[in-house]
Scaffold this motif. Structure first.
Motif, PDB file in Angstrom:
ATOM      1  N   ALA A  65     -94.447 -60.109 -58.167  1.00 54.66           N
ATOM      2  CA  ALA A  65     -94.341 -59.026 -57.197  1.00 54.66           C
ATOM      3  C   ALA A  65     -94.322 -57.687 -57.914  1.00 54.66           C
ATOM      4  CB  ALA A  65     -93.070 -59.190 -56.360  1.00 54.66           C
ATOM      5  N   ALA A  66     -94.503 -56.634 -57.125  1.00 56.54           N
ATOM      6  CA  ALA A  66     -94.325 -55.271 -57.598  1.00 56.54           C
ATOM      7  C   ALA A  66     -93.444 -54.559 -56.581  1.00 56.54           C
ATOM      8  CB  ALA A  66     -95.666 -54.554 -57.747  1.00 56.54           C
ATOM      9  N   GLY A  67     -92.707 -53.567 -57.038  1.00 51.52           N
ATOM     10  CA  GLY A  67     -91.835 -52.871 -56.110  1.00 51.52           C
ATOM     11  C   GLY A  67     -91.427 -51.522 -56.630  1.00 51.52           C
ATOM     12  N   ILE A  68     -90.926 -50.705 -55.727  1.00 55.88           N
ATOM     13  CA  ILE A  68     -90.442 -49.394 -56.108  1.00 55.88           C
ATOM     14  C   ILE A  68     -89.258 -49.020 -55.229  1.00 55.88           C
ATOM     15  CG2 ILE A  68     -92.093 -48.213 -54.590  1.00 55.88           C
ATOM     16  CD1 ILE A  68     -92.145 -45.934 -56.698  1.00 55.88           C
ATOM     17  N   LYS A  69     -88.228 -48.488 -55.858  1.00 54.23           N
ATOM     18  CA  LYS A  69     -87.101 -47.953 -55.095  1.00 54.23           C
ATOM     19  C   LYS A  69     -87.251 -46.445 -55.012  1.00 54.23           C
ATOM     20  CE  LYS A  69     -82.754 -47.985 -56.616  1.00 54.23           C
ATOM     21  NZ  LYS A  69     -81.432 -48.557 -56.966  1.00 54.23           N
ATOM     22  N   VAL A  70     -87.120 -45.935 -53.812  1.00 53.80           N
ATOM     23  CA  VAL A  70     -87.118 -44.491 -53.576  1.00 53.80           C
ATOM     24  C   VAL A  70     -85.696 -44.126 -53.190  1.00 53.80           C
ATOM     25  CG1 VAL A  70     -88.079 -42.593 -52.243  1.00 53.80           C
ATOM     26  CG2 VAL A  70     -89.514 -44.571 -52.806  1.00 53.80           C
ATOM     27  N   ALA A  71     -85.038 -43.345 -54.027  1.00 54.94           N
ATOM     28  CA  ALA A  71     -83.622 -43.055 -53.821  1.00 54.94           C
ATOM     29  C   ALA A  71     -83.372 -41.561 -53.888  1.00 54.94           C
ATOM     30  CB  ALA A  71     -82.771 -43.761 -54.878  1.00 54.94           C
ATOM     31  N   THR A  72     -82.299 -41.133 -53.247  1.00 49.29           N
ATOM     32  CA  THR A  72     -81.815 -39.767 -53.393  1.00 49.29           C
ATOM     33  C   THR A  72     -80.400 -39.811 -53.946  1.00 49.29           C
ATOM     34  OG1 THR A  72     -80.979 -39.722 -51.115  1.00 49.29           O
ATOM     35  CG2 THR A  72     -83.207 -38.861 -51.499  1.00 49.29           C
ATOM     36  N   ILE A  73     -80.072 -38.831 -54.778  1.00 48.65           N
ATOM     37  CA  ILE A  73     -78.706 -38.659 -55.273  1.00 48.65           C
ATOM     38  C   ILE A  73     -78.239 -37.276 -54.821  1.00 48.65           C
ATOM     39  CG2 ILE A  73     -77.227 -38.463 -57.286  1.00 48.65           C
ATOM     40  CD1 ILE A  73     -78.919 -40.413 -58.736  1.00 48.65           C
ATOM     41  N   ALA A  74     -77.221 -37.263 -54.004  1.00 52.13           N
ATOM     42  CA  ALA A  74     -76.674 -36.017 -53.464  1.00 52.13           C
ATOM     43  C   ALA A  74     -75.201 -35.924 -53.840  1.00 52.13           C
ATOM     44  CB  ALA A  74     -76.855 -35.976 -51.952  1.00 52.13           C
ATOM     45  N   PRO A  75     -74.877 -35.292 -54.964  1.00 54.91           N
ATOM     46  CA  PRO A  75     -73.485 -35.252 -55.422  1.00 54.91           C
ATOM     47  C   PRO A  75     -72.520 -34.662 -54.404  1.00 54.91           C
ATOM     48  CG  PRO A  75     -74.971 -34.547 -57.170  1.00 54.91           C
ATOM     49  CD  PRO A  75     -75.800 -34.663 -55.926  1.00 54.91           C
ATOM     50  N   GLY A  76     -72.985 -33.709 -53.602  1.00 50.26           N
ATOM     51  CA  GLY A  76     -72.106 -33.076 -52.630  1.00 50.26           C
ATOM     52  C   GLY A  76     -71.715 -33.960 -51.473  1.00 50.26           C
ATOM     53  N   ASN A  77     -72.378 -35.101 -51.334  1.00 48.38           N
ATOM     54  CA  ASN A  77     -72.087 -35.975 -50.191  1.00 48.38           C
ATOM     55  C   ASN A  77     -70.676 -36.557 -50.229  1.00 48.38           C
ATOM     56  OD1 ASN A  77     -74.565 -35.520 -49.128  1.00 48.38           O
ATOM     57  ND2 ASN A  77     -75.284 -37.628 -49.228  1.00 48.38           N
ATOM     58  N   THR A  78     -70.120 -36.708 -51.415  1.00 51.81           N
ATOM     59  CA  THR A  78     -68.781 -37.297 -51.494  1.00 51.81           C
ATOM     60  C   THR A  78     -67.756 -36.423 -50.774  1.00 51.81           C
ATOM     61  OG1 THR A  78     -68.466 -36.230 -53.651  1.00 51.81           O
ATOM     62  CG2 THR A  78     -69.259 -38.501 -53.648  1.00 51.81           C
ATOM     63  N   ARG A  79     -67.980 -35.114 -50.749  1.00 50.64           N
ATOM     64  CA  ARG A  79     -67.057 -34.222 -50.037  1.00 50.64           C
ATOM     65  C   ARG A  79     -67.223 -34.324 -48.524  1.00 50.64           C
ATOM     66  NH1 ARG A  79     -69.169 -30.801 -54.002  1.00 50.64           N
ATOM     67  NH2 ARG A  79     -70.408 -29.732 -52.424  1.00 50.64           N
ATOM     68  N   LEU A  80     -68.361 -34.865 -48.094  1.00 49.27           N
ATOM     69  CA  LEU A  80     -68.642 -34.982 -46.665  1.00 49.27           C
ATOM     70  C   LEU A  80     -68.367 -36.385 -46.137  1.00 49.27           C
ATOM     71  CD1 LEU A  80     -72.102 -33.125 -46.705  1.00 49.27           C
ATOM     72  CD2 LEU A  80     -69.858 -32.154 -46.145  1.00 49.27           C
TER      73      LEU A  80
END
Length: 326
Positions: A65-80
């Motif tokens: 198989a082949a695959g790709i993860k598309v991710a976001t990292i939002a450091p400010g989210n922990t405060r929300l």
């Protein structure tokens, strides 16, 4: 959400929970490492800066198989009160490159990261020069978020744990994490950094950009797993600890690109000894020095996601799978 193409499975977080236990995820990682996988040749992770954080693109390929993860990292989210990492995983047929599944990448990440850590910790305990160890008497975890919780749960799934101590800056979050673990039947409590000195395994799962643990904070010969820092400008471990330790990384190539723990220890000093990688660890190629701590420092690699996704899809093929989207 727009319907996926015909024949493409949409695999939710709940589907992942039903299909794969933490222990099964650990074995999926071990199977990949023993399959002849060249971890040093895995594709690089691509970072793209955003106003609120970063995009991450993580492509990989296996014989099937082949695959790709598309991710976001939002450091400010922990405060929300929102997840710091959000993601989807796209799985494709290796020969035709046609899409076959869309997988909840956020739950996948909180499943595969501790699974890889558990492989490293189990291997380093087995290589203890005082004699192979098959349990953790005291586990200390710096952090109180989803990764801290799932690291305790995953380690408890593959190694008996006497006590888990969670150490964090926000008492309310620590107590909430402790209660979640107790509800899962794990003996857990809140603690302080001094508790790390009595632990045989210490996990750092923080978002700190400066070291939170050094050699004087741990017991002689302890195993340390640092999994929260991503990027050369983020460090969880002090230079003295890294320099004193027998070091294992997922792959040397990815560690050079992204490990702030290693980069920080190398800055301004003599070259570090070459670390071992996970393939070498699981195949018995790592020999620990008497009295020295052992450090596993991970940054996350694309092959890990693909290995766990393939394990999930195999379980679904053998049993009841989610409805296909039309």
């Amino acid at each position: 959400m727009t319907a996926a193409p015909v024949g493409v499975r949409v695999v939710s977080a709940a589907d992942i929970e039903r299909a794969m236990t933490p222990a099964a995820a650990v074995e999926a990682v071990v199977t990949a490492l023993r399959s002849g996988l060249d971890v040093e040749a895995d594709h690089e992770r691509v970072f793209a800066p955003l106003t609120a954080g970063d995009f991450l693109l993580m492509p990989s390929e296996s014989p099937d198989a082949a695959g790709i993860k598309v991710a976001t990292i939002a450091p400010g989210n922990t405060r929300l009160g929102l997840p710091k990492i959000s993601a989807w995983y796209l799985l494709f047929d290796r020969e035709t490159l046609q899409p076959t599944a869309i997988v909840d990448g956020t739950r996948l990440t909180t499943l595969r990261t501790p699974a890889v850590t558990a492989v490293a910790v189990r291997g380093l305990l087995a290589a203890d020069p005082r004699g192979a160890r098959q349990r953790i008497d005291r586990l200390a975890v710096l952090g109180s978020g989803p990764q801290a919780i799932e690291h305790v749960a995953t380690l408890a799934a593959v190694l008996p744990i006497g006590e888990a101590v969670l150490i964090g800056r926000t008492p309310e979050r620590v107590e909430r994490a402790v209660q979640i673990l107790r509800d899962r039947g794990i003996d857990a409590r809140a603690g302080a950094l001094a508790d790390a000195r009595d632990a045989d395994v210490v996990v750092t799962a923080t978002s700190s950009s400066t070291p939170v643990l050094d050699v004087d904070d741990i017991a002689p010969g302890a195993v340390v797993a640092a999994v929260g820092a991503h990027g050369l400008d983020h460090r969880e471990l002090g230079a003295d600890l890294v320099r004193a330790a027998d070091v294992v990384v997922e792959a040397r190539a990815s560690a050079v690109r992204e490990s702030g723990d290693l980069a920080g220890a190398a800055a301004g000093g003599p070259p570090l000894a070459e670390p071992a990688n996970l393939v070498e660890l699981v195949t018995g190629g790592v020999v620990r020095r008497p009295g020295a701590p052992a450090v596993y420092t991970g940054v996350g690699m694309a092959w890990e996601d693909l290995a766990v996704v393939q394990g999930i899809m195999e379980v679904m093929r053998r049993g009841s799978a989610p409805e296909e989207t039309t």
